[in-house]
Design an enzyme around this catalytic site. Structure first.
Site, PDB file in Angstrom:
ATOM      1  N   THR A   1      43.734  44.824  30.526  1.00 26.73           N
ATOM      2  CA  THR A   1      43.500  43.437  30.131  1.00 26.73           C
ATOM      3  C   THR A   1      44.486  43.021  29.051  1.00 26.73           C
ATOM      4  O   THR A   1      44.708  43.764  28.107  1.00 26.73           O
ATOM      5  CB  THR A   1      42.079  43.314  29.545  1.00 26.73           C
ATOM      6  OG1 THR A   1      41.152  43.726  30.523  1.00 26.73           O
ATOM      7  CG2 THR A   1      41.792  41.897  29.085  1.00 26.73           C
TER       8      THR A   1
ATOM      9  N   ARG B   1      31.078  41.164  39.855  1.00 26.82           N
ATOM     10  CA  ARG B   1      31.050  41.775  38.513  1.00 26.82           C
ATOM     11  C   ARG B   1      31.973  41.012  37.563  1.00 26.82           C
ATOM     12  O   ARG B   1      33.107  40.656  37.898  1.00 26.82           O
ATOM     13  CB  ARG B   1      31.493  43.230  38.603  1.00 26.82           C
ATOM     14  CG  ARG B   1      31.518  43.983  37.272  1.00 26.82           C
ATOM     15  CD  ARG B   1      32.888  43.934  36.609  1.00 26.82           C
ATOM     16  NE  ARG B   1      32.936  44.745  35.389  1.00 26.82           N
ATOM     17  CZ  ARG B   1      33.946  44.738  34.531  1.00 26.82           C
ATOM     18  NH1 ARG B   1      34.987  43.960  34.751  1.00 26.82           N
ATOM     19  NH2 ARG B   1      33.920  45.496  33.469  1.00 26.82           N
ATOM     20  N   VAL B   2      31.475  40.753  36.369  1.00 27.94           N
ATOM     21  CA  VAL B   2      32.267  40.121  35.319  1.00 27.94           C
ATOM     22  C   VAL B   2      32.178  40.998  34.081  1.00 27.94           C
ATOM     23  O   VAL B   2      31.087  41.468  33.735  1.00 27.94           O
ATOM     24  CB  VAL B   2      31.735  38.698  35.007  1.00 27.94           C
ATOM     25  CG1 VAL B   2      32.442  38.112  33.791  1.00 27.94           C
ATOM     26  CG2 VAL B   2      31.914  37.784  36.220  1.00 27.94           C
ATOM     27  N   GLY B   3      33.295  41.221  33.428  1.00 34.64           N
ATOM     28  CA  GLY B   3      33.304  42.048  32.223  1.00 34.64           C
ATOM     29  C   GLY B   3      33.268  41.205  30.963  1.00 34.64           C
ATOM     30  O   GLY B   3      32.667  40.135  30.914  1.00 34.64           O
ATOM     31  N   ASP B   4      33.933  41.693  29.951  1.00 36.22           N
ATOM     32  CA  ASP B   4      33.922  41.015  28.654  1.00 36.22           C
ATOM     33  C   ASP B   4      34.960  39.919  28.526  1.00 36.22           C
ATOM     34  O   ASP B   4      34.805  38.997  27.705  1.00 36.22           O
ATOM     35  CB  ASP B   4      34.180  42.040  27.537  1.00 36.22           C
ATOM     36  CG  ASP B   4      35.550  42.695  27.691  1.00 36.22           C
ATOM     37  OD1 ASP B   4      35.892  43.079  28.832  1.00 36.22           O
ATOM     38  OD2 ASP B   4      36.282  42.809  26.695  1.00 36.22           O
TER      39      ASP B   4
ATOM     40  N   THR C   1      40.176  45.104  24.950  1.00 41.38           N
ATOM     41  CA  THR C   1      40.582  45.624  26.247  1.00 41.38           C
ATOM     42  C   THR C   1      39.734  46.864  26.520  1.00 41.38           C
ATOM     43  O   THR C   1      39.193  47.470  25.597  1.00 41.38           O
ATOM     44  CB  THR C   1      42.086  45.958  26.263  1.00 41.38           C
ATOM     45  OG1 THR C   1      42.456  46.425  27.566  1.00 41.38           O
ATOM     46  CG2 THR C   1      42.450  47.015  25.242  1.00 41.38           C
ATOM     47  N   GLY C   2      39.613  47.226  27.781  1.00 43.90           N
ATOM     48  CA  GLY C   2      38.823  48.414  28.109  1.00 43.90           C
ATOM     49  C   GLY C   2      37.588  48.057  28.909  1.00 43.90           C
ATOM     50  O   GLY C   2      37.522  46.992  29.529  1.00 43.90           O
TER      51      GLY C   2
ATOM     52  N   GLY D   1      34.589  46.574  29.904  1.00 47.01           N
ATOM     53  CA  GLY D   1      33.985  45.358  29.397  1.00 47.01           C
ATOM     54  C   GLY D   1      32.505  45.462  29.112  1.00 47.01           C
ATOM     55  O   GLY D   1      31.987  44.822  28.187  1.00 47.01           O
TER      56      GLY D   1
HETATM   57  N1  GLY Z   1      37.979  44.344  29.820  1.00 47.33           N
HETATM   58  C1  GLY Z   1      38.085  43.873  31.114  1.00 47.33           C
HETATM   59  C2  GLY Z   1      36.924  44.109  31.948  1.00 47.33           C
HETATM   60  O1  GLY Z   1      36.110  44.971  31.656  1.00 47.33           O
HETATM   61  O2  GLY Z   1      36.791  43.451  32.951  1.00 47.33           O
END
Ligand code: GLY
Length: 331
Positions: free
Chosen positions: A191, A219-222, A242-243, A245
């Protein structure tokens, strides 16, 4: 005299936020001691981002150096990675979800606390620009899925096939052995989060990703979540992540880091504490990566990363962040 009065007032209003030395850009005769960009604030423009995305910070720096806003800088900076089909974690060329669809997440936040985000956006190469349109042209903060895509077309964005041949071939290979489990490892989480401070001392941030490779559809992350993947408070500073989420969301990581800076921690101390909070929630799991970068109102920066097996490093030591302190700070 008027200028001196202005600076004094500024100092009073922002006590504790802009240090006295940073305001010392005018001497007693009111002549400039630094470049023209710095006369009113003493701020040296700077852009930082996660990972080694040098072309992105170079673009952001170009905007800042020409007197552009931090908002334009972070948008145009991260767009470089969104357009790079060789970057398989952001924008066009990103790895797809487990159904083979490339879905993108992004958010942006400006100096006034305005923000916009898109989640699970398909067929649009520059989600960060759609997020900015959400911020500027709607009363909303987040648009998701088909609604976000429809909004993008209404704003003139063109439909594009984001799945490159390379990403499709890798996905096809993955399907043969994966049993449709999403992959969590350090190789597919790149990211880009970016923070910039401009000549006026205003901070903005942007964050954009294709998310976890082969994730479950939807799916949605951070990254598009304000407070998790990105947070800016122009009185204090900004942070972005980053990482994995899911871990960042659980601790509202970027908001936490800005609040820690508000309480007096340096950006570096705040990033390290943010990582420690995540570790505390993962006593039995060391198999993930998280990284934060942060910037405060003085233009000071910090970065910290944890990698599988819980090895810690400052990004700059690991070479994992384009810490631009040498090449992109205005001097
Ligand atoms: N940090 C990006 C995600 O987990 O989608």
């Amino acid at each position: 005299m008027k200028r001196r009065k202005f600076l004094k007032n500024s100092s009073t209003l922002t006590a504790g936020l802009i240090s006295a030395p940073m305001l010392a850009t005018c001497n007693e005769n009111n002549t400039k001691t630094n470049g023209p960009d710095e006369i009113s604030t003493g701020i040296k423009p700077i852009a930082i981002c996660t990972w080694n995305f040098h072309n992105a910070t170079a673009k952001a720096w170009e905007v800042l150096d020409q007197g552009g806003s931090s908002l334009d800088a972070v948008e145009q900076g991260v767009m470089i990675e969104e357009a790079d089909v060789n970057n398989q974690t952001v924008g066009k060329g990103g790895r797809p979800d487990r159904n083979g669809d490339v879905t993108l997440d992004a958010c942006i936040m400006d100096k006034d606390g305005n923000c916009g985000a898109v989640l699970c956006l398909q067929n649009i190469a520059h989600p960060i620009s759609v997020a900015r349109k959400v911020m500027e042209d709607t009363p909303h903060v987040m648009l998701a899925g088909k609604g976000a895509e429809q909004f993008a077309y209404e704003k003139g964005f063109e439909k594009e096939d984001l799945l490159t041949k390379k990403s499709m071939q890798e996905w096809t290979e993955w399907k043969k052995t994966s049993q449709y489990k999403p992959i969590i490892n350090i190789e597919n989480h790149d990211t880009i989060g970016m923070l910039a401070i401009d000549k006026n001392g205003d901070i903005s941030g942007a964050c954009t990703t294709s998310g976890m490779a082969y994730k479950y559809a939807g799916r949605v992350g951070d990254s598009p979540i304000i407070g998790a993947g990105l947070f800016v408070d122009n009185e204090i500073g900004g942070a972005t992540a980053t990482g994995v989420g899911e871990e960042v969301v659980r601790t509202v990581g970027s908001f936490l880091i800005v609040e820690l800076m508000r309480q007096g921690k340096s950006p570096q101390e705040a990033c390290e504490e943010g990582v420690k909070r995540i570790i505390a929630k993962n006593k039995d799991n060391t198999d993930f990566q998280i990284g934060f970068i942060a910037m405060n109102k003085k233009g000071e920066t910090g970065s910290y990363c944890i990698q599988p097996g819980f090895t810690f490093r400052k990004y700059s030591e690991a070479g994992h962040v384009n810490n631009p302190s040498d090449s992109f700070i205005k001097t």
